[in-house]
Design a protein around this motif. Structure first.
Motif, PDB file in Angstrom:
ATOM      1  N   SER A 213       0.713  -1.595   0.180  1.00  8.42           N
ATOM      2  CA  SER A 213      -0.024  -0.489   0.041  1.00  8.42           C
ATOM      3  C   SER A 213       0.643   1.459  -0.112  1.00  8.42           C
ATOM      4  O   SER A 213       0.911   1.881   0.797  1.00  8.42           O
ATOM      5  CB  SER A 213      -0.975  -0.081   1.182  1.00  8.42           C
ATOM      6  N   VAL A 214       1.770   1.407  -0.527  1.00  6.11           N
ATOM      7  CA  VAL A 214       2.729   2.669  -0.748  1.00  6.11           C
ATOM      8  C   VAL A 214       2.212   2.971  -2.098  1.00  6.11           C
ATOM      9  O   VAL A 214       1.943   2.751  -2.682  1.00  6.11           O
ATOM     10  CB  VAL A 214       3.990   2.087  -1.383  1.00  6.11           C
ATOM     11  N   LYS A 215       1.588   4.461  -1.516  1.00  6.30           N
ATOM     12  CA  LYS A 215       0.954   5.555  -2.452  1.00  6.30           C
ATOM     13  C   LYS A 215       1.767   6.987  -2.137  1.00  6.30           C
ATOM     14  O   LYS A 215       2.606   7.320  -1.245  1.00  6.30           O
ATOM     15  CB  LYS A 215      -0.443   5.588  -2.414  1.00  6.30           C
ATOM     16  N   GLU A 220       7.094   9.472   1.159  1.00  5.09           N
ATOM     17  CA  GLU A 220       8.078  10.140   1.570  1.00  5.09           C
ATOM     18  C   GLU A 220       8.322  10.215   2.950  1.00  5.09           C
ATOM     19  O   GLU A 220       9.327  10.041   2.942  1.00  5.09           O
ATOM     20  CB  GLU A 220       8.034  11.655   1.331  1.00  5.09           C
ATOM     21  N   GLU A 221       7.563   9.453   3.945  1.00  2.30           N
ATOM     22  CA  GLU A 221       8.394   9.235   5.250  1.00  2.30           C
ATOM     23  C   GLU A 221       8.745   8.250   5.105  1.00  2.30           C
ATOM     24  O   GLU A 221       9.510   7.066   5.813  1.00  2.30           O
ATOM     25  CB  GLU A 221       6.614   9.427   6.352  1.00  2.30           C
ATOM     26  N   GLY A 235      -0.879  -1.061  -6.776  1.00  5.09           N
ATOM     27  CA  GLY A 235      -2.150  -0.461  -7.149  1.00  5.09           C
ATOM     28  C   GLY A 235      -1.573   1.131  -7.446  1.00  5.09           C
ATOM     29  O   GLY A 235      -2.001   1.198  -8.499  1.00  5.09           O
ATOM     30  N   ALA A 236      -0.284   1.562  -6.836  1.00  7.24           N
ATOM     31  CA  ALA A 236       0.164   3.126  -7.435  1.00  7.24           C
ATOM     32  C   ALA A 236       0.687   2.864  -8.293  1.00  7.24           C
ATOM     33  O   ALA A 236       1.166   4.151  -8.825  1.00  7.24           O
ATOM     34  CB  ALA A 236       0.750   3.736  -6.220  1.00  7.24           C
ATOM     35  N   LYS A 245       5.125  10.759  -9.527  1.00  5.22           N
ATOM     36  CA  LYS A 245       5.014  10.960  -8.017  1.00  5.22           C
ATOM     37  C   LYS A 245       5.998  10.166  -6.846  1.00  5.22           C
ATOM     38  O   LYS A 245       6.646  10.700  -5.846  1.00  5.22           O
ATOM     39  CB  LYS A 245       3.720  10.943  -7.322  1.00  5.22           C
ATOM     40  N   LEU A 246       5.797   9.015  -7.075  1.00  2.00           N
ATOM     41  CA  LEU A 246       6.997   7.892  -6.047  1.00  2.00           C
ATOM     42  C   LEU A 246       8.834   7.974  -6.751  1.00  2.00           C
ATOM     43  O   LEU A 246       8.986   8.316  -6.200  1.00  2.00           O
ATOM     44  CB  LEU A 246       6.251   6.295  -6.918  1.00  2.00           C
TER      45      LEU A 246
END
Ligand SMILES: O=C[C@H](O)COP(=O)(O)O
Length: 253
Positions: A213-215, A220-221, A235-236, A245-246
């Protein structure tokens, strides 16, 4: 300093025309390949055309699994030898979905990792615990055992070149992410396992991703943590905008 690596795992999504369209849009984006490694792990049927389409771009192509034998009567399988011949650079090995639905084991993962290196492919080796194992405080034991099994018999050089993806199974596709601190703690334990087995230089060089669930909202965190060197993203990674963005987060980490 370890270079971040952001890998999209498309799983069994996209048609060929959607995949090509994605890559055409992605290639126009400004991503600095000296600061981040960008990988797309696509369904096997697209790999040939994606390798051609990404030629001379910042994107590398990966497979989602491979067979450990060079060739043989293994209906439906694809070998590392065949992937190398296509110009594929990476291969995901031991994803929890492969372990769960296709009976992959620590032993078969070890054979596939070895075969990946024999064919000049960089393995992205997936490890992770179930929710039940986490609740029983077994995470570090389970994950460390998976890592050692996968790396057994490899040279220090190959261990250093491997990418490890820590993916808690309960966080995959569920919208639940491990907290950045929890993920970092497990990634640190993985690094310490590698330190015990292969020494400090190797442990300090090997890249460890987090996945689950990385998005764009949480990467960033995650990347700000000492032991997290990238992400394996399902998914992302399917939309160009969120994947970019990633990559930008990786570039700025
Ligand atoms: O390989 C990627 C992982 O299974 C994570 O998938 P997800 O980002 O959809 O949770």
């Amino acid at each position: 300093m370890r270079k971040p690596i952001i890998a999209g795992n498309w799983k069994m999504y996209k048609t060929l025309s959607e995949a090509k369209d994605f890559v055409e849009q992605l290639k126009d984006k400004q991503v600095d390949s000296s600061k981040v490694d960008a990988v797309i792990c696509a369904p096997a049927i697209f790999l040939d055309q994606l390798v051609q389409a990404t030629n001379d771009s910042f994107v590398a192509v990966g497979a989602q699994t491979m067979h450990e034998e060079k060739e043989g009567a293994f209906t439906g399988e694809v070998s590392g030898h065949q992937l190398q011949d296509l110009g594929v650079s990476y291969v995901v090995i031991g994803h929890s979905e492969r372990r769960q639905y296709f009976n992959e084991t620590d032993e078969s993962v070890q054979q596939k990792v070895k075969a990946a290196f024999e064919n000049n492919l960089t393995p992205i080796i997936c490890v992770g615990e179930t929710l039940e194992q986490r609740e029983q405080n077994e995470t570090v034991n389970i994950v460390s055992a998976q890592v050692m099994a996968a790396l057994e018999g490899l040279s220090e050089e190959n261990v250093e070149a491997s990418v490890i993806a820590y993916e808690p199974i309960w966080a995959i596709g569920t919208g639940k992410t491990a907290t950045a601190d929890d993920a970092n703690e497990v990634c640190q334990a993985i690094r310490e396992t590698i330190l015990d087995g292969f020494g400090e230089e190797v442990a300090n060089s090997v890249r460890i991703q987090y996945g689950g669930s990385v998005k764009p909202e949480n990467i960033e965190e995650l990347l700000s943590k000492e032991h997290i060197d990238g992400a394996l993203v399902g998914g992302a990674s399917l939309q160009v905008d969120s994947f970019v963005k990633l990559l930008e987060a990786g570039q700025n980490a």
